[in-house]
Motif scaffolding. Sequence first.
Motif, short mmCIF file in Angstrom:
data_model
loop_
_atom_site.label_atom_id
_atom_site.label_comp_id
_atom_site.label_asym_id
_atom_site.label_seq_id
_atom_site.Cartn_x
_atom_site.Cartn_y
_atom_site.Cartn_z
N CYS A 1 -4.94 -10.52 20.12
CA CYS A 1 -4.32 -10.09 19.00
C CYS A 1 -4.37 -9.10 18.37
CB CYS A 1 -4.34 -11.69 17.94
SG CYS A 1 -3.74 -13.20 18.69
N VAL A 2 -3.34 -8.60 17.35
CA VAL A 2 -3.56 -7.55 16.63
C VAL A 2 -3.67 -7.71 15.04
CG1 VAL A 2 -2.51 -5.00 16.30
CG2 VAL A 2 -2.55 -6.11 18.50
N VAL A 3 -4.18 -7.16 14.35
CA VAL A 3 -3.98 -7.07 13.01
C VAL A 3 -3.61 -5.65 12.53
CG1 VAL A 3 -5.24 -7.50 10.70
CG2 VAL A 3 -5.78 -9.04 12.54
N ILE A 4 -2.71 -5.69 11.69
CA ILE A 4 -2.03 -4.37 10.89
C ILE A 4 -2.29 -4.69 9.45
CG2 ILE A 4 -0.31 -2.76 10.55
CD1 ILE A 4 0.74 -3.83 13.22
N GLY A 5 -2.88 -3.65 8.88
CA GLY A 5 -3.20 -3.86 7.47
C GLY A 5 -3.64 -2.54 6.77
N ASP A 6 -3.43 -2.41 5.29
CA ASP A 6 -3.87 -1.06 4.88
C ASP A 6 -5.00 -1.24 4.00
OD1 ASP A 6 -3.00 -3.16 2.93
OD2 ASP A 6 -2.53 -1.39 1.43
N VAL A 7 -5.78 -2.41 4.07
CA VAL A 7 -7.23 -2.31 3.56
C VAL A 7 -8.37 -2.67 4.27
CG1 VAL A 7 -8.59 -3.58 1.62
CG2 VAL A 7 -5.97 -3.35 1.47
N GLY A 8 -9.31 -1.85 4.47
CA GLY A 8 -10.42 -1.78 5.59
C GLY A 8 -11.28 -3.09 5.39
N ASP A 9 -11.57 -3.16 4.11
CA ASP A 9 -12.58 -4.25 3.69
C ASP A 9 -12.09 -5.50 3.83
OD1 ASP A 9 -11.62 -3.90 1.13
OD2 ASP A 9 -13.31 -3.44 0.22
N GLU B 1 -6.87 5.17 0.52
CA GLU B 1 -8.19 4.87 -0.23
C GLU B 1 -9.34 3.95 0.75
OE1 GLU B 1 -5.12 4.48 -1.24
OE2 GLU B 1 -4.91 5.39 -3.10
N SER B 2 -8.66 3.26 1.47
CA SER B 2 -9.57 2.66 2.50
C SER B 2 -10.35 3.55 3.56
CB SER B 2 -8.87 1.58 3.32
OG SER B 2 -8.56 0.51 2.79
N LEU B 3 -9.70 4.84 3.76
CA LEU B 3 -10.27 5.60 4.63
C LEU B 3 -11.08 6.64 3.85
CD1 LEU B 3 -7.17 6.24 7.04
CD2 LEU B 3 -9.42 5.29 7.74
N GLY B 4 -10.76 6.67 2.79
CA GLY B 4 -11.51 7.79 1.44
C GLY B 4 -12.72 7.09 0.85
N GLN B 5 -12.41 6.79 -0.27
CA GLN B 5 -13.38 6.43 -1.39
C GLN B 5 -13.94 5.06 -1.04
OE1 GLN B 5 -10.50 6.41 -4.78
NE2 GLN B 5 -12.10 5.24 -5.46
N TYR B 6 -13.20 4.23 -0.32
CA TYR B 6 -13.60 2.86 -0.26
C TYR B 6 -14.28 2.48 1.42
CZ TYR B 6 -11.58 1.95 -4.50
OH TYR B 6 -11.01 1.93 -5.79
N ARG B 7 -14.13 3.39 2.16
CA ARG B 7 -14.75 3.54 3.50
C ARG B 7 -16.13 2.93 3.54
NH1 ARG B 7 -15.13 1.88 8.04
NH2 ARG B 7 -14.78 3.30 9.89
N SER B 8 -16.78 3.20 2.76
CA SER B 8 -18.25 2.60 2.65
C SER B 8 -18.46 1.07 2.65
CB SER B 8 -19.14 3.17 1.61
OG SER B 8 -18.64 2.80 0.32
#
Length: 176
Positions: A114-122, A145-152
């Motif tokens: 299966c695949v999950v597509i979304g905009d929020v990493g965490d 923002e998920s790829l930048g400031q919230y990547r941690s």
Amino acid sequence: MKSSIEAVFIDRDGTIGGTGHFIHPNNFSLFPFTLEAIQKLKSFRMKVFAFTNQYRISRGDATYEEFEKQFRTFGFDDSFICPHEINENCICRKPNIGMLLEAARKYNLDLNKCVVIGDVGDTDMLAAHRVNAMKILVRTGWGNESLGQYRSNWLETSPDYIAENLLDAVEWISRQ
């Protein structure tokens, strides 16, 4: 790969439309490419499911039925919705995997296919990672923002693909 994919789970806010923040189903607007993307996935004979945290249901700002109706209208085969507040410690709220497990039981899915597509990493990407599903992060909504400031917040995993938007994600799936 598209022939081996059994289902695609797609987040709502920021992925299919809206801003990434809660918008009542009666006022929610899709991105111009969303319906085309959903139809393209369905043409590949994949199940297409909505997969969303909507704690505003528990606050009475919208109903579960309003979301279900919206997702049916958009062409989703089914919807998996967590109505709980963050502090309720439920098993369904992303990044927990309860909604994915429910779908797997209901439709006899192998979540590895299966695949999950979304905009929020965490939330979206971590839930996908925890069931070994393919992960596609879109740059719309909270994606950048998920790829930048919230990547941690989600260093334990990386997307299999970073898409500009949902249609780009679907086109990438079609090329696999």
